[in-house]
Design a protein around this motif. Structure first.
Motif, PDB file in Angstrom:
ATOM      1  N   GLU A 159      -3.204 -81.090 -67.451  1.00  0.00           N
ATOM      2  CA  GLU A 159      -4.183 -80.024 -67.225  1.00  0.00           C
ATOM      3  C   GLU A 159      -5.482 -80.598 -66.668  1.00  0.00           C
ATOM      4  O   GLU A 159      -6.110 -80.002 -65.790  1.00  0.00           O
ATOM      5  CB  GLU A 159      -4.433 -79.249 -68.512  1.00  0.00           C
ATOM      6  N   LEU A 160      -5.894 -81.758 -67.184  1.00  0.00           N
ATOM      7  CA  LEU A 160      -7.111 -82.405 -66.698  1.00  0.00           C
ATOM      8  C   LEU A 160      -6.950 -82.828 -65.236  1.00  0.00           C
ATOM      9  O   LEU A 160      -7.857 -82.625 -64.420  1.00  0.00           O
ATOM     10  CB  LEU A 160      -7.436 -83.616 -67.580  1.00  0.00           C
ATOM     11  N   ASP A 161      -5.781 -83.398 -64.879  1.00  0.00           N
ATOM     12  CA  ASP A 161      -5.515 -83.775 -63.490  1.00  0.00           C
ATOM     13  C   ASP A 161      -5.562 -82.556 -62.575  1.00  0.00           C
ATOM     14  O   ASP A 161      -6.135 -82.605 -61.480  1.00  0.00           O
ATOM     15  CB  ASP A 161      -4.156 -84.463 -63.359  1.00  0.00           C
ATOM     16  N   HIS A 162      -4.947 -81.457 -63.025  1.00  0.00           N
ATOM     17  CA  HIS A 162      -4.948 -80.230 -62.230  1.00  0.00           C
ATOM     18  C   HIS A 162      -6.372 -79.709 -62.042  1.00  0.00           C
ATOM     19  O   HIS A 162      -6.765 -79.350 -60.925  1.00  0.00           O
ATOM     20  CB  HIS A 162      -4.073 -79.172 -62.897  1.00  0.00           C
ATOM     21  N   LEU A 163      -7.141 -79.707 -63.114  1.00  0.00           N
ATOM     22  CA  LEU A 163      -8.531 -79.249 -63.035  1.00  0.00           C
ATOM     23  C   LEU A 163      -9.327 -80.117 -62.070  1.00  0.00           C
ATOM     24  O   LEU A 163     -10.116 -79.619 -61.269  1.00  0.00           O
ATOM     25  CB  LEU A 163      -9.176 -79.254 -64.421  1.00  0.00           C
ATOM     26  N   GLU A 164      -9.101 -81.426 -62.135  1.00  0.00           N
ATOM     27  CA  GLU A 164      -9.803 -82.351 -61.248  1.00  0.00           C
ATOM     28  C   GLU A 164      -9.467 -82.057 -59.777  1.00  0.00           C
ATOM     29  O   GLU A 164     -10.351 -82.032 -58.923  1.00  0.00           O
ATOM     30  CB  GLU A 164      -9.420 -83.789 -61.605  1.00  0.00           C
ATOM     31  N   LYS A 165      -8.197 -81.779 -59.487  1.00  0.00           N
ATOM     32  CA  LYS A 165      -7.795 -81.446 -58.110  1.00  0.00           C
ATOM     33  C   LYS A 165      -8.450 -80.155 -57.644  1.00  0.00           C
ATOM     34  O   LYS A 165      -8.945 -80.068 -56.514  1.00  0.00           O
ATOM     35  CB  LYS A 165      -6.272 -81.312 -58.026  1.00  0.00           C
ATOM     36  N   VAL A 166      -8.459 -79.159 -58.508  1.00  0.00           N
ATOM     37  CA  VAL A 166      -9.067 -77.874 -58.156  1.00  0.00           C
ATOM     38  C   VAL A 166     -10.560 -78.053 -57.902  1.00  0.00           C
ATOM     39  O   VAL A 166     -11.098 -77.540 -56.909  1.00  0.00           O
ATOM     40  CB  VAL A 166      -8.812 -76.826 -59.268  1.00  0.00           C
ATOM     41  N   MET A 167     -11.232 -78.783 -58.783  1.00  0.00           N
ATOM     42  CA  MET A 167     -12.680 -78.988 -58.634  1.00  0.00           C
ATOM     43  C   MET A 167     -12.984 -79.782 -57.359  1.00  0.00           C
ATOM     44  O   MET A 167     -13.915 -79.447 -56.625  1.00  0.00           O
ATOM     45  CB  MET A 167     -13.245 -79.706 -59.857  1.00  0.00           C
ATOM     46  N   ASN A 168     -12.221 -80.834 -57.084  1.00  0.00           N
ATOM     47  CA  ASN A 168     -12.452 -81.625 -55.875  1.00  0.00           C
ATOM     48  C   ASN A 168     -12.230 -80.787 -54.620  1.00  0.00           C
ATOM     49  O   ASN A 168     -12.977 -80.908 -53.646  1.00  0.00           O
ATOM     50  CB  ASN A 168     -11.557 -82.866 -55.866  1.00  0.00           C
ATOM     51  N   ALA A 169     -11.219 -79.941 -54.637  1.00  0.00           N
ATOM     52  CA  ALA A 169     -10.970 -79.070 -53.492  1.00  0.00           C
ATOM     53  C   ALA A 169     -12.132 -78.102 -53.294  1.00  0.00           C
ATOM     54  O   ALA A 169     -12.576 -77.868 -52.167  1.00  0.00           O
ATOM     55  CB  ALA A 169      -9.658 -78.303 -53.674  1.00  0.00           C
ATOM     56  N   LYS A 170     -12.636 -77.533 -54.379  1.00  0.00           N
ATOM     57  CA  LYS A 170     -13.752 -76.589 -54.294  1.00  0.00           C
ATOM     58  C   LYS A 170     -15.024 -77.292 -53.812  1.00  0.00           C
ATOM     59  O   LYS A 170     -15.745 -76.758 -52.972  1.00  0.00           O
ATOM     60  CB  LYS A 170     -13.987 -75.931 -55.660  1.00  0.00           C
ATOM     61  N   ILE A 171     -15.280 -78.488 -54.331  1.00  0.00           N
ATOM     62  CA  ILE A 171     -16.460 -79.250 -53.894  1.00  0.00           C
ATOM     63  C   ILE A 171     -16.337 -79.572 -52.411  1.00  0.00           C
ATOM     64  O   ILE A 171     -17.303 -79.426 -51.647  1.00  0.00           O
ATOM     65  CB  ILE A 171     -16.618 -80.525 -54.746  1.00  0.00           C
ATOM     66  N   GLY A 172     -15.150 -79.988 -51.961  1.00  0.00           N
ATOM     67  CA  GLY A 172     -14.934 -80.271 -50.542  1.00  0.00           C
ATOM     68  C   GLY A 172     -15.163 -79.041 -49.684  1.00  0.00           C
ATOM     69  O   GLY A 172     -15.782 -79.114 -48.615  1.00  0.00           O
ATOM     70  N   GLU A 173     -14.691 -77.891 -50.150  1.00  0.00           N
ATOM     71  CA  GLU A 173     -14.879 -76.638 -49.421  1.00  0.00           C
ATOM     72  C   GLU A 173     -16.369 -76.297 -49.306  1.00  0.00           C
ATOM     73  O   GLU A 173     -16.855 -75.927 -48.235  1.00  0.00           O
ATOM     74  CB  GLU A 173     -14.143 -75.508 -50.137  1.00  0.00           C
ATOM     75  N   LEU A 174     -17.097 -76.441 -50.397  1.00  0.00           N
ATOM     76  CA  LEU A 174     -18.537 -76.158 -50.368  1.00  0.00           C
ATOM     77  C   LEU A 174     -19.273 -77.124 -49.448  1.00  0.00           C
ATOM     78  O   LEU A 174     -20.177 -76.725 -48.714  1.00  0.00           O
ATOM     79  CB  LEU A 174     -19.118 -76.219 -51.790  1.00  0.00           C
ATOM     80  N   ARG A 175     -18.894 -78.387 -49.466  1.00  0.00           N
ATOM     81  CA  ARG A 175     -19.535 -79.376 -48.574  1.00  0.00           C
ATOM     82  C   ARG A 175     -19.286 -79.016 -47.102  1.00  0.00           C
ATOM     83  O   ARG A 175     -20.186 -79.119 -46.277  1.00  0.00           O
ATOM     84  CB  ARG A 175     -19.016 -80.774 -48.868  1.00  0.00           C
ATOM     85  N   ARG A 176     -18.044 -78.591 -46.787  1.00  0.00           N
ATOM     86  CA  ARG A 176     -17.751 -78.180 -45.407  1.00  0.00           C
ATOM     87  C   ARG A 176     -18.594 -76.962 -45.000  1.00  0.00           C
ATOM     88  O   ARG A 176     -19.111 -76.893 -43.890  1.00  0.00           O
ATOM     89  CB  ARG A 176     -16.264 -77.863 -45.254  1.00  0.00           C
ATOM     90  N   GLN A 177     -18.751 -76.015 -45.896  1.00  0.00           N
ATOM     91  CA  GLN A 177     -19.555 -74.830 -45.613  1.00  0.00           C
ATOM     92  C   GLN A 177     -21.008 -75.210 -45.397  1.00  0.00           C
ATOM     93  O   GLN A 177     -21.687 -74.652 -44.514  1.00  0.00           O
ATOM     94  CB  GLN A 177     -19.423 -73.812 -46.739  1.00  0.00           C
ATOM     95  N   ILE A 178     -21.520 -76.145 -46.187  1.00  0.00           N
ATOM     96  CA  ILE A 178     -22.901 -76.594 -46.034  1.00  0.00           C
ATOM     97  C   ILE A 178     -23.079 -77.279 -44.679  1.00  0.00           C
ATOM     98  O   ILE A 178     -24.069 -77.054 -43.979  1.00  0.00           O
ATOM     99  CB  ILE A 178     -23.300 -77.536 -47.198  1.00  0.00           C
ATOM    100  N   GLU A 179     -22.101 -78.123 -44.291  1.00  0.00           N
ATOM    101  CA  GLU A 179     -22.169 -78.819 -43.009  1.00  0.00           C
ATOM    102  C   GLU A 179     -22.155 -77.821 -41.835  1.00  0.00           C
ATOM    103  O   GLU A 179     -22.807 -78.041 -40.834  1.00  0.00           O
ATOM    104  CB  GLU A 179     -21.018 -79.824 -42.879  1.00  0.00           C
ATOM    105  N   GLU A 180     -21.410 -76.739 -41.987  1.00  0.00           N
ATOM    106  CA  GLU A 180     -21.341 -75.744 -40.925  1.00  0.00           C
ATOM    107  C   GLU A 180     -22.660 -75.018 -40.740  1.00  0.00           C
ATOM    108  O   GLU A 180     -22.926 -74.467 -39.667  1.00  0.00           O
ATOM    109  CB  GLU A 180     -20.232 -74.737 -41.219  1.00  0.00           C
ATOM    110  N   LEU A 181     -23.493 -75.002 -41.770  1.00  0.00           N
ATOM    111  CA  LEU A 181     -24.791 -74.314 -41.686  1.00  0.00           C
ATOM    112  C   LEU A 181     -25.824 -75.108 -40.904  1.00  0.00           C
ATOM    113  O   LEU A 181     -26.833 -74.575 -40.509  1.00  0.00           O
ATOM    114  CB  LEU A 181     -25.322 -74.019 -43.094  1.00  0.00           C
ATOM    115  N   LYS A 182     -25.598 -76.390 -40.664  1.00  0.00           N
ATOM    116  CA  LYS A 182     -26.570 -77.235 -39.953  1.00  0.00           C
ATOM    117  C   LYS A 182     -26.669 -76.895 -38.509  1.00  0.00           C
ATOM    118  O   LYS A 182     -25.901 -76.412 -37.829  1.00  0.00           O
ATOM    119  CB  LYS A 182     -26.227 -78.708 -40.124  1.00  0.00           C
TER     120      LYS A 182
END
Length: 131
Positions: free
Chosen positions: A108-131
């Motif tokens: 469950e911890l591994d799954h949560l870590e994957k989900v969180m990393n994917a979400k963080i990556g998605e947010l970082r991409r969205q932030i980069e697109e705003l530049k």
């Protein structure tokens, strides 16, 4: 007539793919999470989460943290029926050992870590697109 009418009302139909379930309390909400065994590469989700609001009680705030508050049997009748049906479906044959629980928690911890990393990556991409 189905053997699991409450689960059907909740939109669950893949009874043979249910492997386990968990139940936890988050503030004044009971959270039921149902886990499925899906074929590799399946696009269907591996779990479904349902929230059931608990009725508000006129218990003073300072007493809500005590064990008696947590042990109140005031959960939703639908949730109680769903858990009973899930218990029949999953029929745990043995009590899980500490090693089994440890493995489950690590998964469950591994799954949560994957989900969180994917979400963080998605947010970082969205932030980069705003530049």
């Amino acid at each position: 007539m189905s053997d699991y009418p409450t689960l059907e009302e909740m939109g669950i139909t893949s009874f043979d793919e249910i492997t386990r379930y968990s139940l936890r309390r988050e503030r004044d909400v009971d959270v039921l999470k149902i886990y499925y065994q899906r074929p590799k590469g399946s696009l269907r989700s591996r779990s479904k989460k349902f929230s059931f609001a608990r009725p508000r009680k006129s218990i003073p705030l300072e007493f809500r943290g005590l064990a008696e508050w947590k042990d109140l049997k005031d959960s939703s009748p639908t949730l109680q029926k769903a858990v009973e049906e899930l218990s029949r479906l999953t029929r745990p044959e043995t009590v899980p050992s500490n090693q089994d629980l440890r493995t489950q928690f690590l998964e469950e911890l591994d799954h949560l870590e994957k989900v969180m990393n994917a979400k963080i990556g998605e947010l970082r991409r969205q932030i980069e697109e705003l530049k």
